[in-house]
Design a protein around this motif. Structure first.
Motif, PDB file in Angstrom:
ATOM      1  N   ALA A 144      -8.230   7.118  -5.145  1.00 13.28           N
ATOM      2  CA  ALA A 144      -7.645   6.584  -3.913  1.00 13.28           C
ATOM      3  C   ALA A 144      -8.730   6.257  -2.897  1.00 13.28           C
ATOM      4  N   VAL A 201      -3.780   2.349  -3.099  1.00  8.72           N
ATOM      5  CA  VAL A 201      -3.482   3.722  -2.698  1.00  8.72           C
ATOM      6  C   VAL A 201      -4.487   4.155  -1.642  1.00  8.72           C
ATOM      7  N   TRP A 215       0.837  -1.201   0.000  1.00  4.41           N
ATOM      8  CA  TRP A 215       0.000   0.000   0.000  1.00  4.41           C
ATOM      9  C   TRP A 215       0.869   1.247   0.000  1.00  4.41           C
ATOM     10  N   LEU A 258      -0.657  11.625  -5.579  1.00  7.00           N
ATOM     11  CA  LEU A 258      -1.674  10.597  -5.790  1.00  7.00           C
ATOM     12  C   LEU A 258      -1.438   9.850  -7.101  1.00  7.00           C
ATOM     13  N   ALA A 308      -8.661  13.329  -3.440  1.00  5.04           N
ATOM     14  CA  ALA A 308      -8.119  11.970  -3.411  1.00  5.04           C
ATOM     15  C   ALA A 308      -9.121  10.963  -3.966  1.00  5.04           C
ATOM     16  N   ALA A 340      -5.237   7.539   0.885  1.00  5.44           N
ATOM     17  CA  ALA A 340      -4.919   8.923   1.227  1.00  5.44           C
ATOM     18  C   ALA A 340      -5.503   9.228   2.596  1.00  5.44           C
ATOM     19  N   THR A 393      -9.859   6.684   0.824  1.00  3.98           N
ATOM     20  CA  THR A 393      -9.558   7.853   1.652  1.00  3.98           C
ATOM     21  C   THR A 393      -9.971   7.644   3.104  1.00  3.98           C
TER      22      THR A 393
END
Length: 194
Positions: A65, A47, A2, A38, A60, A49, A67
């Protein structure tokens, strides 16, 4: 693996740049750098954020992503800790913690750091040093809780010392794309000189 991108609220980001940039320019710069981070983070398997404001979380989400919105942001280390805990709960074997203040960051730079890190024996830490103040702009940890969190001035020395105490393989990943962060007015001049 990650990649956890740490994004402050745009309205409070880059305060130390106030001698050189007004509030609107600082917010615009923070948004731009967050978009770069990002996009670069897409080099990982997932991913996440961790965001200090609703507008940061929305940016994001639009970038694809996952979040986490901090209800009461307390700084980079608590944000990173929250990201690590979330990644661990989702089965992450490693994380790469990434600042959103890097104006030169690219997906290729993050892919290179991940490729290098994956060759290290676990437990391992790989740090991308900041160009000044002894800071750390990106940190790979396998497993994600291999080290405590020490982001801030002189963090590189603290990460190094803890890794040695705990017997964690610790390496530096020197990358021009990951070295420059925008904290002080002099950093703006360094960016323009690139």
């Amino acid at each position: 693996m990650w990649v956890v991108v740490l994004i402050k609220g745009f309205d409070v980001a880059k305060q130390r740049l106030s001698p050189a940039l007004d509030g609107v320019a600082r917010e615009r710069l923070a948004r731009h750098n967050a978009r770069l981070a990002l996009a670069a983070a897409g080099a990982g398997d997932a991913v996440l954020a961790v965001c200090g404001s609703g507008p940061a979380a929305e940016l994001a989400r639009l970038a694809g992503a996952e979040t986490l919105l901090e209800a009461d942001p307390k700084g980079q280390n608590p944000a990173a800790r929250r990201g690590i805990q979330h990644a661990l709960s989702r089965g992450a074997g490693a994380v790469l913690l990434l600042s959103s203040d890097l104006p030169l960051v690219t997906r290729a730079a993050i892919a290179g750091m991940i490729a290098f890190a994956r060759r290290l024996p676990s437990p391992a830490a790989l740090a991308a040093p900041a160009s000044g103040r002894g800071g750390t702009n990106a940190l790979y940890l396998a497993p994600p809780d291999a080290l405590g969190l020490h982001f801030g001035d002189d963090s590189l020395a603290e990460f190094t010392a803890e890794a040695h105490r705990k017997g964690v393989e610790f390496r530096l990943y020197r990358s021009r794309a990951l070295a420059l962060d925008l904290d002080e007015p002099d950093d703006l001049a360094a960016m323009e000189a690139v």
